[in-house]
Design an enzyme around this catalytic site. Structure first.
Site, PDB file in Angstrom:
ATOM      1  CD  GLU A  95     -35.534  10.280  18.398  1.00 53.77           C
ATOM      2  OE1 GLU A  95     -35.123  10.478  17.241  1.00 53.77           O
ATOM      3  OE2 GLU A  95     -34.923  10.706  19.411  1.00 53.77           O
ATOM      4  CB  ILE A 128     -26.291  20.698  25.031  1.00 53.24           C
ATOM      5  CG1 ILE A 128     -26.716  20.053  26.366  1.00 53.24           C
ATOM      6  CG2 ILE A 128     -25.146  21.690  25.241  1.00 53.24           C
ATOM      7  CD1 ILE A 128     -25.670  19.191  27.011  1.00 53.24           C
ATOM      8  CB  SER A 131     -34.705  15.835  23.044  1.00 51.24           C
ATOM      9  OG  SER A 131     -34.048  15.775  24.288  1.00 51.24           O
ATOM     10  CD  GLU A 152     -18.171  23.201  17.161  1.00 49.28           C
ATOM     11  OE1 GLU A 152     -18.048  22.871  15.968  1.00 49.28           O
ATOM     12  OE2 GLU A 152     -17.303  22.984  18.008  1.00 49.28           O
ATOM     13  CB  THR A 153     -24.938  22.807  13.854  1.00 50.77           C
ATOM     14  OG1 THR A 153     -25.578  21.870  14.738  1.00 50.77           O
ATOM     15  CG2 THR A 153     -23.608  22.271  13.374  1.00 50.77           C
ATOM     16  CD1 TRP A 197     -27.932  13.883  23.053  1.00 48.70           C
ATOM     17  CD2 TRP A 197     -27.318  11.971  22.083  1.00 48.70           C
ATOM     18  NE1 TRP A 197     -26.790  14.132  22.333  1.00 48.70           N
ATOM     19  CE2 TRP A 197     -26.389  12.961  21.723  1.00 48.70           C
ATOM     20  CE3 TRP A 197     -27.143  10.671  21.600  1.00 48.70           C
ATOM     21  CZ2 TRP A 197     -25.305  12.714  20.899  1.00 48.70           C
ATOM     22  CZ3 TRP A 197     -26.059  10.428  20.784  1.00 48.70           C
ATOM     23  CH2 TRP A 197     -25.159  11.431  20.431  1.00 48.70           C
ATOM     24  CB  VAL A 207     -30.842  17.828  28.203  1.00 50.99           C
ATOM     25  CG1 VAL A 207     -29.969  16.613  28.010  1.00 50.99           C
ATOM     26  CG2 VAL A 207     -29.993  19.087  28.219  1.00 50.99           C
ATOM     27  CG  HIS A 223     -28.297  20.229  16.973  1.00 48.16           C
ATOM     28  ND1 HIS A 223     -27.239  20.961  17.466  1.00 48.16           N
ATOM     29  CD2 HIS A 223     -28.720  19.430  17.974  1.00 48.16           C
ATOM     30  CE1 HIS A 223     -27.015  20.607  18.719  1.00 48.16           C
ATOM     31  NE2 HIS A 223     -27.890  19.680  19.058  1.00 48.16           N
TER      32      HIS A 223
END
Length: 168
Positions: free
Chosen positions: A67, A91, A65, A94-95, A31, A89, A97
């Site tokens: 995993e 980033i 990340s 908006e949530t 990702w 990484v 997470h």
């Protein structure tokens, strides 16, 4: 010290151990690959620059990340692997997470290291945006991959000194 105040690719290199016989695993999150590939290149190149043999560096890819922890554990459990470097990484979006992922990965990597008694290095960027991620993966703030590889090298050196009774 934040990376805004320090270049991630600048570190002391005095007293580094001979790593020519050490085997490293680098686990890379797919990702945000435009960032994680740069982290991998930095880590790989730093290992080579400071004495690792290319044949002694193995790479494993994981989807994201989150995993990294399990991927790192699988490599750390191998008797032939001396150190694991986990690169990813997360980033901020908006949530929230990123808060959950970052905490889980940091705790997971720590647990794997303690469980296997091997250096398992947290090379995960936790920036607010893609610009900051790029700045820390070979941009103006250096490369977290370089720093992660150097951390693995130094931890192997410390382990060797402790095992030899250097600190008695």
């Amino acid at each position: 010290m934040s990376s805004a105040d320090k270049n991630l690719s600048v570190f002391t290199t005095e007293g580094l151990p001979d790593i020519s016989a050490k085997k490293f695993a680098i686990v890379v999150a797919e990702w945000n690959s435009e960032v994680t590939e740069k982290l991998f290149e930095g880590a790989y190149q730093t290992l080579i620059t400071y004495g690792a043999i290319a044949a002694n560096i193995v790479r494993g890819n994981v989807p994201g990340s989150f995993e990294l922890t399990l991927g790192a554990q699988w490599f750390a459990q191998r008797k032939d692997i001396d150190a694991v470097i986990a690169l990813g990484v997360v980033i901020q979006g908006e949530t929230k997470h990123n808060d959950y992922i970052n905490h889980a990965v940091a705790q997971g990597i720590t647990n794997v290291s303690l469980k296997t008694d091997k250096p398992v290095i947290f090379g995960v960027l936790t920036p607010n945006n893609m610009e900051q991620a790029l700045e820390r993966s070979g941009g103006v703030h250096g490369n977290k991959g370089d720093e992660a590889a150097m951390t693995a090298i130094k931890m192997l050196g410390l382990y060797s000194e402790v095992a030899r009774g250097y600190y008695l």
